[in-house]
Enzyme design. Structure first.
Site, PDB file in Angstrom:
ATOM      1  N   GLY A 168       2.652   1.869  10.902  1.00 46.14           N
ATOM      2  CA  GLY A 168       3.592   2.989  10.763  1.00 46.14           C
ATOM      3  C   GLY A 168       4.309   3.358  12.047  1.00 46.14           C
TER       4      GLY A 168
ATOM      5  CG  HIS B 223      -5.716   1.624   5.418  1.00 42.32           C
ATOM      6  ND1 HIS B 223      -5.308   2.567   6.332  1.00 42.32           N
ATOM      7  CD2 HIS B 223      -4.648   0.809   5.213  1.00 42.32           C
ATOM      8  CE1 HIS B 223      -4.040   2.328   6.662  1.00 42.32           C
ATOM      9  NE2 HIS B 223      -3.622   1.265   5.999  1.00 42.32           N
TER      10      HIS B 223
ATOM     11  CD  GLU C 152      -2.986   5.321   6.942  1.00 39.96           C
ATOM     12  OE1 GLU C 152      -2.990   5.421   5.706  1.00 39.96           O
ATOM     13  OE2 GLU C 152      -2.020   4.836   7.576  1.00 39.96           O
TER      14      GLU C 152
ATOM     15  CD  GLU D   7      -3.335  -2.825   7.371  1.00 40.47           C
ATOM     16  OE1 GLU D   7      -2.245  -3.010   6.845  1.00 40.47           O
ATOM     17  OE2 GLU D   7      -4.012  -1.804   7.189  1.00 40.47           O
TER      18      GLU D   7
ATOM     19  N   GLY E 118       2.914  -1.313   4.353  1.00 45.10           N
ATOM     20  CA  GLY E 118       2.902   0.128   4.082  1.00 45.10           C
ATOM     21  C   GLY E 118       4.322   0.602   3.792  1.00 45.10           C
ATOM     22  N   GLY E 119       4.967   1.166   4.803  1.00 42.60           N
ATOM     23  CA  GLY E 119       6.288   1.788   4.640  1.00 42.60           C
ATOM     24  C   GLY E 119       7.283   0.944   3.874  1.00 42.60           C
TER      25      GLY E 119
ATOM     26  CB  SER F 156       5.545  -2.071  12.044  1.00 43.79           C
ATOM     27  OG  SER F 156       5.104  -0.751  12.278  1.00 43.79           O
TER      28      SER F 156
ATOM     29  CG  ASN G  72      -1.718   1.222   1.420  1.00 43.87           C
ATOM     30  OD1 ASN G  72      -1.793   2.063   0.508  1.00 43.87           O
ATOM     31  ND2 ASN G  72      -2.345   1.372   2.580  1.00 43.87           N
ATOM     32  CD1 TRP G  73       3.321   0.951  -2.909  1.00 42.44           C
ATOM     33  CD2 TRP G  73       3.401   2.139  -4.816  1.00 42.44           C
ATOM     34  NE1 TRP G  73       3.972   0.189  -3.847  1.00 42.44           N
ATOM     35  CE2 TRP G  73       4.033   0.882  -5.039  1.00 42.44           C
ATOM     36  CE3 TRP G  73       3.332   3.039  -5.874  1.00 42.44           C
ATOM     37  CZ2 TRP G  73       4.591   0.529  -6.267  1.00 42.44           C
ATOM     38  CZ3 TRP G  73       3.883   2.683  -7.103  1.00 42.44           C
ATOM     39  CH2 TRP G  73       4.513   1.441  -7.291  1.00 42.44           C
ATOM     40  CE  LYS G  74      -0.085   3.296   4.806  1.00 40.73           C
ATOM     41  NZ  LYS G  74      -0.019   3.439   6.245  1.00 40.73           N
TER      42      LYS G  74
HETATM   43  C1  PEP Z   1      -0.663  -0.033   6.323  1.00 40.65           C
HETATM   44  O1  PEP Z   1      -0.919   1.137   6.505  1.00 40.65           O
HETATM   45  O2  PEP Z   1      -1.448  -0.743   5.660  1.00 40.65           O
HETATM   46  C2  PEP Z   1       0.547  -0.583   6.915  1.00 40.65           C
HETATM   47  C3  PEP Z   1       0.598  -1.850   7.171  1.00 40.65           C
HETATM   48  O3  PEP Z   1       1.561   0.307   7.172  1.00 40.65           O
HETATM   49  P1  PEP Z   1       3.019  -0.007   7.769  1.00 40.65           P
HETATM   50  O4  PEP Z   1       3.518  -1.263   7.118  1.00 40.65           O
HETATM   51  O5  PEP Z   1       3.847   1.182   7.404  1.00 40.65           O
HETATM   52  O6  PEP Z   1       2.860  -0.175   9.243  1.00 40.65           O
END
Ligand code: PEP
Length: 253
Positions: A176, A98, A100, A170, A237-238, A216, A9-11
């Site tokens: 994050g 998600h 967010e 999640e 994510g990241g 994470s 997920n590049w957001k």
């Molecule tokens: C996400 O937002 O879907 C996610 C898993 O982020 P991160 O890996 O950065 O925690």
């Protein structure tokens, strides 16, 4: 059978040029290094979907996802993007719910249900996200919290519709933050999610549903997480913004 999936997920990150470089690097690493039956998904921002998708077309392991979709089919909804539009540019999956989007865009269970319906109606596959905030975990209310999220949006789907759904657990406190759920915490929640799904749908459909862990996840912890019996991959994510890290996570299966 249950699919093993790693989705990035590049957001709201990357310019057009950067997005094309990132997907080309991932595509090459997947071609050169990944063997076996793994579904790799990238979810770039809307404006890059078509170009990113085109660069992965020759690679059977790679698939394209959108980060959001409108619950409406078409019409006067300024700024929204429909499932039909997503499909027309080669999108196969859509991330729905998600944390967010639940938090910053106030997407409630009913809206998410409509988004699930709109997505499945176009032959796209939803990646439905759930997960508890820290205070719910601290109050030991996390199972009930996630159970309600599943029930309130998914339970109105038919068995056939549910067959298209991927679930991503999640925990919000892990997104994050660098604080990952332990493999035991992930496994017990994934097993609970599967049990809840088996109460809402066919036991076989629940067994075959891929349940991804997100929060994470990185090359250092992916192997341990993915080795759990009910963890069928990750929503990243990241670490999905760095091709080397993302490829190493994919190779953790
Ligand atoms: C996400 O937002 O879907 C996610 C898993 O982020 P991160 O890996 O950065 O925690």
């Amino acid at each position: 059978m249950r699919k093993r999936i790693v989705a990035g997920n590049w957001k709201m990150n990357k310019t057009y040029e950067e997005a094309l470089s990132l997907v080309s690097e991932i595509d090459n690493m997947v071609k050169d290094e990944v063997t076996g039956d793994i579904t790799v998904i990238v979810a770039p921002p809307f404006p890059f979907l078509q170009s990113v998708g085109k660069l992965t077309q020759g690679n059977d392991l790679m698939h394209l996802a959108a980060q959001n979709v409108s619950e409406h089919e078409s019409g006067a909804y300024t700024g929204e993007v429909s499932a039909t539009m997503l499909k027309s540019v080669g999108t196969e999956y859509v991330i729905i719910g998600h944390s967010e989007r639940r938090m910053y865009h106030h997407e409630d269970a009913q809206t998410l249900y409509k988004k699930l319906k709109a997505t499945i109606a176009q032959g796209l596959k939803p990646i439905f996200c759930c997960g508890e905030p820290l205070e719910e975990r601290d109050a030991e209310n996390h199972f009930e919290y996630v159970g309600k999220q599943l029930h309130n949006s998914l339970s109105y789907l038919s068995n056939e519709e549910f067959d298209q759904v991927v679930v991503a657990y999640e925990p919000i406190w892990a997104i994050g933050t660098g604080r990952t759920a332990s493999s035991q915490q992930a496994q017990e929640m994934h097993a609970y999610i599967r049990e809840q799904l088996s109460k809402m749908f066919d036991a076989e459909a629940a067994f075959n549903c891929s349940i991804l862990y997100g929060g994470s996840c990185n090359p250092g912890n992916a192997k341990e997480l993915f080795s759990q019996p009910d963890v069928d991959g990750g929503l990243i994510g990241g670490a999905s913004l760095k091709s080397r890290d993302f490829a190493d996570i994919i190779k953790s299966f």
